[in-house]
Design an enzyme around this catalytic site. Sequence first.
Site, PDB file in Angstrom:
ATOM      1  N   TYR A  34       7.898   5.700  -6.055  1.00 45.81           N
ATOM      2  CA  TYR A  34       7.696   4.498  -5.263  1.00 45.81           C
ATOM      3  C   TYR A  34       9.089   3.992  -4.919  1.00 45.81           C
ATOM      4  O   TYR A  34       9.863   3.659  -5.814  1.00 45.81           O
ATOM      5  CB  TYR A  34       6.914   3.441  -6.055  1.00 45.81           C
ATOM      6  CG  TYR A  34       5.430   3.716  -6.106  1.00 45.81           C
ATOM      7  CD1 TYR A  34       4.581   3.109  -5.188  1.00 45.81           C
ATOM      8  CD2 TYR A  34       4.894   4.577  -7.053  1.00 45.81           C
ATOM      9  CE1 TYR A  34       3.214   3.363  -5.207  1.00 45.81           C
ATOM     10  CE2 TYR A  34       3.547   4.843  -7.085  1.00 45.81           C
ATOM     11  CZ  TYR A  34       2.708   4.234  -6.158  1.00 45.81           C
ATOM     12  OH  TYR A  34       1.366   4.483  -6.180  1.00 45.81           O
ATOM     13  N   HIS A  51      -9.092  -2.986  -3.871  1.00 43.26           N
ATOM     14  CA  HIS A  51      -8.068  -2.751  -4.895  1.00 43.26           C
ATOM     15  C   HIS A  51      -8.663  -2.749  -6.305  1.00 43.26           C
ATOM     16  O   HIS A  51      -9.343  -3.694  -6.704  1.00 43.26           O
ATOM     17  CB  HIS A  51      -6.985  -3.829  -4.805  1.00 43.26           C
ATOM     18  CG  HIS A  51      -5.913  -3.690  -5.837  1.00 43.26           C
ATOM     19  ND1 HIS A  51      -5.028  -2.648  -5.831  1.00 43.26           N
ATOM     20  CD2 HIS A  51      -5.604  -4.444  -6.917  1.00 43.26           C
ATOM     21  CE1 HIS A  51      -4.206  -2.763  -6.866  1.00 43.26           C
ATOM     22  NE2 HIS A  51      -4.536  -3.844  -7.538  1.00 43.26           N
TER      23      HIS A  51
END
Lengths: 618, 618
Positions: A231, A413
């Site tokens: 990331y 989510h």
Amino acid sequence: MQNSRSQPCSCPSLKLREVASMYFTMLAAFLVILVVALQGSAPQESDFPYKVPLDPQGLLELSWNVSYPEQAVHFQLLIRELRFGLLFGMSDRGEFENADLAVLWSDGHNSYFGDAWSDAKGQLHMDSQQDYQLLGARRAPEGLYLLFRRAFSTCDPKDYLIEDGTVHLIYGILEKPVHSLQAINVSALHGGLQRVQLLKPNISIPELPSDMKSMEITAPDVVIPSQETTYWCYMAELPEGFPKHHIIMYEPVVTAGNEALVHHMEVFQCAAQFDSFPHYNGPCDSKMKPDRLNYCRHVLAAWAMGAQAFYYPEEAGLAFGGPGSSRYLRLEIHYHNPLVFKGRRDSSGIRLYYTATLRPYDAGIMELGLVYSPVMAIPPGEHSFILTGYCTDKCTQLALPAAGIRIFASQLHTHLAGRKVVTVLSRDGRERQVVNADRHYSPHFQEIRMLKEVVAVFPGDELITTCTYNTEDRSRATVGGFGILEEMCVNYVHYYPQTQLELCKSAVDPGYLHRYFNLVNRFNDEEICMCPQVSVPQQFYSIPWNTFNRDVLKSLYGFAPISMHCNKSSAVRFPGEWEKQPLPRITERLRMPVPRCPPAPEPQPAAPVPLNLGQLRR
Amino acid sequence: MQNSRSQPCSCPSLKLREVASMYFTMLAAFLVILVVALQGSAPQESDFPYKVPLDPQGLLELSWNVSYPEQAVHFQLLIRELRFGLLFGMSDRGEFENADLAVLWSDGHNSYFGDAWSDAKGQLHMDSQQDYQLLGARRAPEGLYLLFRRAFSTCDPKDYLIEDGTVHLIYGILEKPVHSLQAINVSALHGGLQRVQLLKPNISIPELPSDMKSMEITAPDVVIPSQETTYWCYMAELPEGFPKHHIIMYEPVVTAGNEALVHHMEVFQCAAQFDSFPHYNGPCDSKMKPDRLNYCRHVLAAWAMGAQAFYYPEEAGLAFGGPGSSRYLRLEIHYHNPLVFKGRRDSSGIRLYYTATLRPYDAGIMELGLVYSPVMAIPPGEHSFILTGYCTDKCTQLALPAAGIRIFASQLHTHLAGRKVVTVLSRDGRERQVVNADRHYSPHFQEIRMLKEVVAVFPGDELITTCTYNTEDRSRATVGGFGILEEMCVNYVHYYPQTQLELCKSAVDPGYLHRYFNLVNRFNDEEICMCPQVSVPQQFYSIPWNTFNRDVLKSLYGFAPISMHCNKSSAVRFPGEWEKQPLPRITERLRMPVPRCPPAPEPQPAAPVPLNLGQLRR
């Protein structure tokens, strides 16, 4: 009857079986002719507006279009280096067992195409109903193009039902000639999976203003780390004194050649409470990353592989710039590099399109689902445990304008145990409309998705979000929370006009949960210490998970009153009594739509279709 | 390809749709020819071994046979006085809504036959797949015979799945001409229902000994009371000094003309503990009936409408006569007289066939399921609430011989709320075999049924009986017990060789039920007095039936240990510890067999088949 053009058939002694076999013979002949006929025609790029690489090297490239009138998907698969065939298909979560597959295979001389399915052991079988319909095959300098069609629903119980939300595509490459479909060993294949939203909504693009400008938030020539998962965080900033604008569209900028590596990207705006944020350009999990970057969490734009440009509805835009809005932006890129390429350079990111001519409405984002609280927990060893979060009528009554709001996009989510997420709108106790549903949800594929239909929500409506979790690989309870091994159940809905309501979520009443712990203490013979001074997670961890304790927890969540978070911001509630609220009552459920099946006289024979592809390379 | 005999068709411009419509046209023509061709042939009586009147007047008579190789039933329906057509079909519990129907209708000039279905409002629709296949129609002096065929399973979701156990047949008579199927008003029809076991087992009849004698236990010229329901009791007795014999077969004796009135009959043997029983010939519910007749409950023979002769397996017979066996028998006949005929005389009963040459084994009857105890209760307002009774491995280990027993017949029993009964054999935690299943069980149709396959049960096996109840029409809990508004869950299994085990049943541990009552007291805010001195039914009656209390009761029954009744007779247990026994653990469930559908190229067009029946009477 339309058969007047054909020669009349005089068949005096024709029996049923003969008629049927004649029919199938003619149908098969028709299909072979069709394949040959289509081999020459090269479809336009615009025929297949959606495109995704299937494998990390980009050897297989899938393009497709969706026809809602036909309820079918047309696929164009580019195979850059065809060996002895390939498998392409769909399965519940990307596994090669119980999968629905289109197979192209060669015995070294001839090539065949067929619709197949794999059983629970991965053994392939020809499908009795051929629903991957081959429309053509075409050689081009870049490789072989296969064109085929698949109805969303085939009513063949062996087939995958193509639904809204995530679809797990799978592919496998045949590296040796095979003499039959049955001879293919799925477990020994070189293959993988790719997640996409196949059923893209059919939305017309709003008109864009002439004063539209664009801005690229991109990584500054980053060297992609040679590890599977990275990331990457990069801080950007708006010019000083940048006034309020509306973002009206954004699109991905992916460095050519890295299409298979850039998995998803998000642009976050930082909190306005801080005057400045440090520069940063590095992995998000680095110890060097300044802590203040954790205050950059307000989503401005999000893209994931296979997604296209995101357009705001004509009447609304996402405000940024101006007073009360931070100048600092954080770009986060998830690089997925399973083949561990070294030294790849990347300048991908997101291009924002914005206008100074503000649209009538500011768009807003609201959080639906469950409060991040350990009172909502999932026992270990569950295949599909459901937790439900409520946005109650009382909250929408208080917080929404009389004219209502329009939800136009949604981002689901959960953390790692999430398997399905569904939000339903209920009015007067009756479920009316699905806001967003993903029955093959993956925490590894979280897109902002445009809704097929804008959902109008009025004061007094209820929004009910259910998340389904799998904890079969866990040995202790999974409680709600921020940690990667804790769980969430959230639907970020994008809507307009913006209201003060930022958060409309629930959790079980803690007093009732306490009664549950007491009940477990008293009912079970095992001696469990559930002293009140122990934390809720500790109490959950000490429960012996027999069927009774599991069942009663489910019953508790389906019965006990809730604590509502009907909040202006994550800490400020709307005035009112929000504790021990009754659960919304549903008197009428939405029915799952009965899949429409292909019209009756369109079966195809359960036999492979021969293809003339010339000699394949060894 | 077998179409060489037909003229080759040269169809250069034939399109798919044309081929299909041609196919269906030819198929329809073929069917009409078939109907005409079969109109002359008169099937033999032996072609349809099973027969039942549909209506109380006997105007409609259904005969049928079952072909297991074809997985189909052939029906022959005799219509004695045809008006303008009739409906015949099947539905879950005999209702005219959501039914699967074969319809014969006339517009006054022409007659038609078609496969239809009724929706939840009773509106008829032509079925898109015609699965009641008309094979012929034939006029005879006694009326019109319709011959048709129906596969057990059609895979048409609108069709009824013909399963083992009870099938609710429905019929309706059209008394006016109708111009289309859609014009039929189901709610205004003169019609009714008849319960039968359609799928009779295909068992070869054992050889009968030459010394076989017979004895009729029949009502002595009874005048059937002119009321809908009568249970008639008649006491018979065996000759004095009648030695031990084996009953090896029995069959019904039904007075001619009363076939539609005699609903079911049973012969019970009285308890050996009493030397004599009074004579009696009258209604079973009369105040004049001597109380001692309640001691005549040991079933010797049982018959219900539609059942045929009952044969014991070659190696076994049911002992009667001799020392330790009462000479007294009670015949019970259920007369069902909904049209309230007056003055009908009846001498129906059962003919027992027996032999003095005893067979190798005595047959026995064992009770499986639930103890008659109020601890097993069903909340009110439940659509399908399941209770389960266990015969545990520990009990069979102790009570069955090493060579096991063979179950060859079974009679299921519940009171009025019973809707389904299923017994499954489990070994080493894995369900192995269905002993008997009736998913359309009716308490009004309790036959002794021969099993399709004899079930071998060995020491250590478990027999699990689940009963499903509907209490939607009740406002308070239904507890277990003997009363007509209390419930039972029993499977009387007939087996050999006889053992001492008469009863292998369970109930939830009363201590755990007490914990449940406490939990309800503590968990719910309502104040309920559940003092320990109050009876279990009273405690159940005072529970506020919210979803939590319902759910937790289900969880309790699925979790709490059981009290086992592993008994030699209803009062004498086998030695051992039988309280707080663990529930049998099932690690592998039997799968419901996936229905086999008719082979693909055998659809029939969704259009009525015209019939030439001449003018129908007005």
